[in-house]
Design a protein around this motif. Structure first.
Motif, PDB file in Angstrom:
ATOM      1  N   GLY A 249      58.008  34.351   1.501  1.00 50.29           N
ATOM      2  CA  GLY A 249      56.912  33.931   2.320  1.00 50.29           C
ATOM      3  C   GLY A 249      57.458  32.575   3.399  1.00 50.29           C
ATOM      4  N   VAL A 250      56.992  31.765   3.189  1.00 46.48           N
ATOM      5  CA  VAL A 250      57.640  30.566   4.007  1.00 46.48           C
ATOM      6  C   VAL A 250      58.861  30.378   3.984  1.00 46.48           C
ATOM      7  CG1 VAL A 250      57.059  28.144   4.779  1.00 46.48           C
ATOM      8  CG2 VAL A 250      54.995  29.637   4.527  1.00 46.48           C
ATOM      9  N   VAL A 332      61.537  35.849  19.576  1.00 46.92           N
ATOM     10  CA  VAL A 332      60.320  35.057  19.984  1.00 46.92           C
ATOM     11  C   VAL A 332      59.461  36.068  20.499  1.00 46.92           C
ATOM     12  CG1 VAL A 332      59.115  33.056  21.035  1.00 46.92           C
ATOM     13  CG2 VAL A 332      61.523  32.777  19.727  1.00 46.92           C
ATOM     14  N   ASP A 333      58.222  36.022  20.175  1.00 44.67           N
ATOM     15  CA  ASP A 333      57.272  37.042  20.948  1.00 44.67           C
ATOM     16  C   ASP A 333      55.768  36.504  20.722  1.00 44.67           C
ATOM     17  OD1 ASP A 333      55.449  38.655  22.415  1.00 44.67           O
ATOM     18  OD2 ASP A 333      56.739  40.447  22.304  1.00 44.67           O
ATOM     19  N   GLN A 334      55.329  35.585  21.644  1.00 44.22           N
ATOM     20  CA  GLN A 334      54.043  34.957  21.214  1.00 44.22           C
ATOM     21  C   GLN A 334      52.774  35.671  22.090  1.00 44.22           C
ATOM     22  OE1 GLN A 334      54.387  30.583  19.971  1.00 44.22           O
ATOM     23  NE2 GLN A 334      56.104  30.813  21.442  1.00 44.22           N
ATOM     24  N   LEU A 335      53.198  36.509  22.779  1.00 39.25           N
ATOM     25  CA  LEU A 335      51.976  37.192  23.675  1.00 39.25           C
ATOM     26  C   LEU A 335      51.772  38.542  23.383  1.00 39.25           C
ATOM     27  CD1 LEU A 335      53.009  35.475  26.998  1.00 39.25           C
ATOM     28  CD2 LEU A 335      51.374  34.764  25.306  1.00 39.25           C
ATOM     29  N   GLU A 371      52.889  37.713  11.040  1.00 41.46           N
ATOM     30  CA  GLU A 371      52.096  37.781  12.295  1.00 41.46           C
ATOM     31  C   GLU A 371      52.559  39.033  13.296  1.00 41.46           C
ATOM     32  OE1 GLU A 371      49.626  34.895  14.070  1.00 41.46           O
ATOM     33  OE2 GLU A 371      51.402  33.392  13.789  1.00 41.46           O
ATOM     34  N   HIS A 372      53.821  39.183  13.403  1.00 45.78           N
ATOM     35  CA  HIS A 372      54.279  40.313  14.015  1.00 45.78           C
ATOM     36  C   HIS A 372      53.952  41.653  13.325  1.00 45.78           C
ATOM     37  CE1 HIS A 372      57.378  38.090  16.540  1.00 45.78           C
ATOM     38  NE2 HIS A 372      55.972  38.115  17.283  1.00 45.78           N
ATOM     39  N   ASP A 437      52.575  33.047   6.956  1.00 45.58           N
ATOM     40  CA  ASP A 437      51.376  33.537   7.684  1.00 45.58           C
ATOM     41  C   ASP A 437      51.675  33.125   9.101  1.00 45.58           C
ATOM     42  OD1 ASP A 437      50.528  34.730   5.457  1.00 45.58           O
ATOM     43  OD2 ASP A 437      49.724  32.880   4.753  1.00 45.58           O
ATOM     44  N   ALA A 438      52.032  31.759   9.410  1.00 39.90           N
ATOM     45  CA  ALA A 438      52.064  31.255  10.707  1.00 39.90           C
ATOM     46  C   ALA A 438      53.218  31.553  11.405  1.00 39.90           C
ATOM     47  CB  ALA A 438      51.429  29.801  10.703  1.00 39.90           C
ATOM     48  N   GLY A 439      53.442  32.100  12.819  1.00 42.83           N
ATOM     49  CA  GLY A 439      54.376  31.841  13.446  1.00 42.83           C
ATOM     50  C   GLY A 439      54.807  33.180  14.175  1.00 42.83           C
TER      51      GLY A 439
END
Length: 464
Positions: A249-250, A332-335, A371-372, A437-439
């Motif tokens: 995980g993290v 990185v892909d936040q959108l 998240e992805h 979980d986050a990111g």
């Protein structure tokens, strides 16, 4: 130790029941060994060798021996059982009918490891004696047995304790370790697992990683000798990862988890200390990468859009996959909220693996974050679907790849044609799932030279 025929007893003076039955033992003329007072009876077992070899757990223990072999045993004091074993009725007149015994010194937890190391005959490794004034940690540095960080001194007691993590015989040869092609036993792996700081329950995973890394197709010797960045990366699948506390995980690719850190480090120390793969010698990396200390993580199987990596490679359950990895490249892909867009991001980042003009030359491992992964899972994309999409997106125009194109001398020689060229060879791109979980960040672990001229990922079952 050869036992005399007749009655044999093991006692300790610091046991009220042993003191209680002293007159009975003398009356019987038994051969008596004492664990803590060599002057009490003729038999001196203060080394506990006899007690350990007999498996004595409670004192007093009374045995009958015939032909040098034990034929009967009783523990503690029981007039009835002692009479039955000795054939002498009416023993211990005036004593109570029975009394429980005391714990044998040979099963004292503070002594058990040392006794097994001393008398068990399981360890074949050479003992190294340090001078009285030598600092043990500095001595290990001086002898070249570390990776540049302090290690845990592999005392016989610690190695015995480590070997309890597996049912495999200490003398079993696990692999022949490059570059020196030295046969490496389970015991030798255990020694290096101690050095690395592993716990006994980590040992089966280390053994599987050593087996995988030393497989011929992994080409460990070439991986060491190359001037490239790469070293072994270990991905763990199955219930064993949770059972031994691995992190999926993290910060899964980072520091802070003992199992992740020490399992990967143990593999690297086996390569160094058994196989002779030392930096500046056979290891010729121009720059290397921090993962050559340790690079090991568990795949996050829960909520993954993919089947476990090892299962997809034909080894379900507890397993490790070892790949050649050269470091971590962020993605990185936040959108992106649909898999098609996200796949294009992955493809754009994968194109620059090693060099954007070098197709089918270097493998890679794409680590998709949760998240992805959610974007893919909600769209019903599994690993095969993602790889199919990436394969199409990574068909590169040959004209952009030739030497001199884009003002860069690097690239393919002239004459490669005008069609599309795949970035990765078949099977040269692996996909795993890990992270917190986050990111909205994933990662590419760049590989090494692809295929038969380089290294092929290897998956092996974890056997206890």
């Amino acid at each position: 130790m050869q036992l005399p025929d007749g009655l044999v007893a093991v006692v300790k003076r610091d046991c009220p029941t042993c003191v209680l039955v002293e007159p009975v033992l003398r009356e019987l003329g038994a051969a008596v060994w004492c664990q803590d007072d060599p002057a009490w009876f003729d038999g001196d077992d203060t080394s506990l060798e006899l007690s350990w070899s007999l498996g004595v757990e409670t004192v007093p223990t009374l045995l009958r021996v015939a032909g040098g072999r034990e034929t009967a045993r009783t523990v503690g004091w029981s007039r009835e059982r002692w009479a039955e074993l000795t054939g002498v009725p009416g023993l211990g007149a005036g004593l109570p009918e029975h009394r429980p015994g005391c714990g044998s010194l040979s099963v004292d937890p503070s002594r058990a490891d040392a006794l097994e190391a001393r008398h068990g005959g399981r360890l074949a490794s050479r003992r190294v004696q340090l001078a009285e004034l030598e600092d043990e940690h500095e001595a290990l540095f001086d002898r070249g047995w570390t990776d540049g960080l302090p290690v845990v001194p592999p005392t016989p007691e610690r190695v015995v304790r480590m070997l309890r993590g597996t049912s495999r015989d200490p003398g079993e040869v696990v692999a022949v370790v490059p570059p020196d092609l030295v046969p490496c036993t389970v015991e030798k792996v255990a020694v290096n697992a101690v050095l690395a700081g592993c716990r006994p329950e980590h040992l089966p995973v280390v053994l599987a990683a050593v087996e995988a890394a030393c497989a011929e197709e992994f080409a460990l010797h070439g991986l060491l000798a190359t001037t490239y960045f790469a070293g072994p990366v270990v991905v763990v699948n199955g219930p064993v990862a949770r059972r031994i506390g691995m992190n999926s995980g993290v910060n899964a690719l980072g520091q802070g988890n003992r199992a992740n850190a020490t399992i990967g480090r143990a593999l690297q120390l086996v390569v160094r200390n058994v196989g002779g793969g030392r930096p500046g010698e056979v290891d010729r990396a121009t720059l290397g990468n921090p993962g050559k200390y340790t690079f090991c993580f568990a795949e996050r199987e829960e909520d993954s859009p993919f089947a476990p990596l090892a299962a997809d490679r034909g080894v379900p359950g507890d397993a490790v996959t070892v790949v050649a990895g050269s470091g971590v490249q962020p993605v990185v892909d936040q959108l992106s909220r649909d898999p098609e867009s996200l796949a294009r991001t992955f493809a754009a980042c994968l194109r620059v693996n090693a060099h954007p003009k070098l197709p089918m030359a270097f493998d890679a491992l794409l680590v998709v974050s949760p998240e992805h992964g959610r974007v893919l899972r909600e769209a019903g994309w599994d690993r095969a679907r993602l790889l199919t999409e990436l394969d199409g997106l990574l068909r590169l125009p040959a004209g952009e790849l030739v030497r001199g194109a884009g003002g860069m001398a690097e690239g393919l020689p002239p004459g490669v044609g005008d069609g599309g060229v795949p970035k990765f060879r078949p099977g040269g791109l692996l996909v795993a799932h890990a992270g917190g979980d986050a990111g909205l960040f994933s990662a590419i672990v760049g590989g090494w030279v692809a295929g038969e001229t380089g290294s092929v990922p290897v998956t092996r079952e974890v056997r206890v």
